[in-house]
Design a protein around this motif. Structure first.
Motif, PDB file in Angstrom:
ATOM      1  N   THR A  54      -8.313  -2.068  -1.007  1.00 37.65           N
ATOM      2  CA  THR A  54      -8.044  -0.654  -0.835  1.00 37.65           C
ATOM      3  C   THR A  54      -9.251   0.079  -1.165  1.00 37.65           C
ATOM      4  O   THR A  54      -9.172   1.350  -1.070  1.00 37.65           O
ATOM      5  CB  THR A  54      -7.217  -0.224  -1.920  1.00 37.65           C
ATOM      6  OG1 THR A  54      -7.513  -0.767  -3.334  1.00 37.65           O
ATOM      7  CG2 THR A  54      -5.786  -0.816  -1.682  1.00 37.65           C
ATOM      8  N   LYS A  78       0.763  -1.307   0.052  1.00 43.65           N
ATOM      9  CA  LYS A  78       0.146   0.180   0.048  1.00 43.65           C
ATOM     10  C   LYS A  78       0.775   1.201  -0.052  1.00 43.65           C
ATOM     11  O   LYS A  78       0.211   2.480  -0.310  1.00 43.65           O
ATOM     12  CB  LYS A  78      -1.179   0.013   1.019  1.00 43.65           C
ATOM     13  CG  LYS A  78      -2.049  -1.091   0.997  1.00 43.65           C
ATOM     14  CD  LYS A  78      -2.793  -1.319   2.056  1.00 43.65           C
ATOM     15  CE  LYS A  78      -3.979  -2.583   1.701  1.00 43.65           C
ATOM     16  NZ  LYS A  78      -3.595  -3.696   1.280  1.00 43.65           N
ATOM     17  N   LEU A 105      -5.233   4.331   4.574  1.00 48.23           N
ATOM     18  CA  LEU A 105      -5.959   3.029   4.397  1.00 48.23           C
ATOM     19  C   LEU A 105      -6.261   2.194   5.738  1.00 48.23           C
ATOM     20  O   LEU A 105      -7.181   1.712   5.934  1.00 48.23           O
ATOM     21  CB  LEU A 105      -5.438   2.088   3.391  1.00 48.23           C
ATOM     22  CG  LEU A 105      -5.747   2.411   2.137  1.00 48.23           C
ATOM     23  CD1 LEU A 105      -4.669   1.657   0.745  1.00 48.23           C
ATOM     24  CD2 LEU A 105      -7.163   2.319   1.586  1.00 48.23           C
TER      25      LEU A 105
END
Ligand SMILES: NC(=O)c1ccc[n+]([C@@H]2O[C@H](COP(=O)([O-])OP(=O)(O)OC[C@H]3O[C@@H](n4cnc5c(N)ncnc54)[C@H](OP(=O)(O)O)[C@@H]3O)[C@@H](O)[C@H]2O)c1
Length: 278
Positions: A249, A19, A26
């Protein structure tokens, strides 16, 4: 022996791999959406662990959750699994590398303890090695010192587990494996875990099983339950004794993944998905 009553383990884990700069936002979003379990690793190649810590800190500040309400899990990764951004001195003995890596994780995550500390993968694909034994003993010391509540292993075969238990007279509290439907959803390892009250965590439930998500069986079950194919897979996983991990996500997927806890499949449906590979 560690208690196998791993209390307060949430029924879904949020995975933080791949990520990068989006990690803090997130992680905060996942906590706001309702996740209470976070999976990470002190392996900068695939995880931005200090970014996880930033997301946690933002959630604490906003009153979304307190540390004690969370299940934080991180990992020790051998040097071959790392890039140049090592969390330890590669010339130090493995036991010292474990201590350095976990100390770094605690700093990254802004906590005095993690709930689960995982050996990211054994040093050899063939079996449990002396290196693994040294690392596991060092991990046990960290647990005895209160820096982790539980221990686990990842990317293991049945053979690894059998040899590990023989060598240490202790089973891990957690096993975290990639779960392929075509391998009976890792049936032999899951059976080992079930027999010893080891909690089996499954990752890549969607990405390793793209073909399963397209099967008419899954589409029919999804239509009947007014659910998505992904929700059917997560619901099946739980019914089969798998603690699922998601790394989505997407805010809507986060909600759907958590909502799958409320979706109960019939024993026949669970059996049908369980035996897709025979
Ligand atoms: N121990 C290990 O060696 C190891 C290895 C790999 C992963 N892990 C852990 O497991 C976590 C999850 O990894 P993963 O391999 O399972 O893949 P993942 O990173 O969770 O990828 C899931 C993929 O499926 C998509 N997706 C579509 N619908 C979805 C839905 N309803 N819910 C969730 N995802 C949906 C996601 O897209 P959207 O983002 O658009 O939703 C994403 O592209 C990692 O972050 C890491 O923490 C551990």
């Amino acid at each position: 022996m560690a208690s196998k009553q791993a209390s307060s383990v949430p029924d879904f884990l949020y995975g933080t791999a791949w990520k990068e700069d989006r990690t803090p936002a997130l992680v905060e979003l996942a906590l706001r959406t309702g996740f209470r379990g976070i999976d990470t690793a002190n392996q900068r190649r695939h995880y931005f662990e200090s970014g996880v810590g930033q997301g946690l800190a933002a959630a604490y500040r906003a009153g979304v959750a307190a540390r004690a309400e969370l299940f934080l899990q991180t990992k020790f990764t051998y040097q071959p699994g790392q890039d140049h951004r090592l969390p330890y001195d590669p010339l130090a003995p493995l036991s010292a590398q474990v201590a350095q890596s976990l100390a770094g994780s605690l700093q990254n995550l802004g906590t005095e303890y993690v709930d689960s500390y995982i050996l990211h993968g054994p040093s050899s694909g063939y079996g449990w090695s002396d290196a693994d034994s040294e690392v596991w003993e060092a991990m046990r010391k960290e647990r005895d010192a209160g820096r982790t509540r539980y221990l686990g292993v990842s990317n293991v075969s049945l053979r690894h587990l059998q040899q590990m238990v023989a060598a240490h007279d202790e089973a891990p509290t957690f096993v975290q494996n990639r779960c392929f439907a075509r391998l009976g959803w890792d049936r032999d390892v899951r059976l080992f875990c079930a027999a010893r009250s080891v909690i089996y965590q499954g990752f890549s439930l969607l990405t390793a099983n793209v073909e399963v998500l397209r099967l008419p069986l899954i589409a029919e079950l999804a239509a009947r339950a007014r659910a998505t194919p992904a929700q059917i897979v997560f619901s099946f996983a739980r019914a089969a004794g798998i603690l699922p991990i998601t790394g989505t996500t997407n805010a809507q997927h986060m909600q759907q993944d958590l909502a799958s806890s409320g979706l109960v499949l019939s024993p026949e449906a669970v059996q049908a998905i369980e035996s897709l590979a025979g």
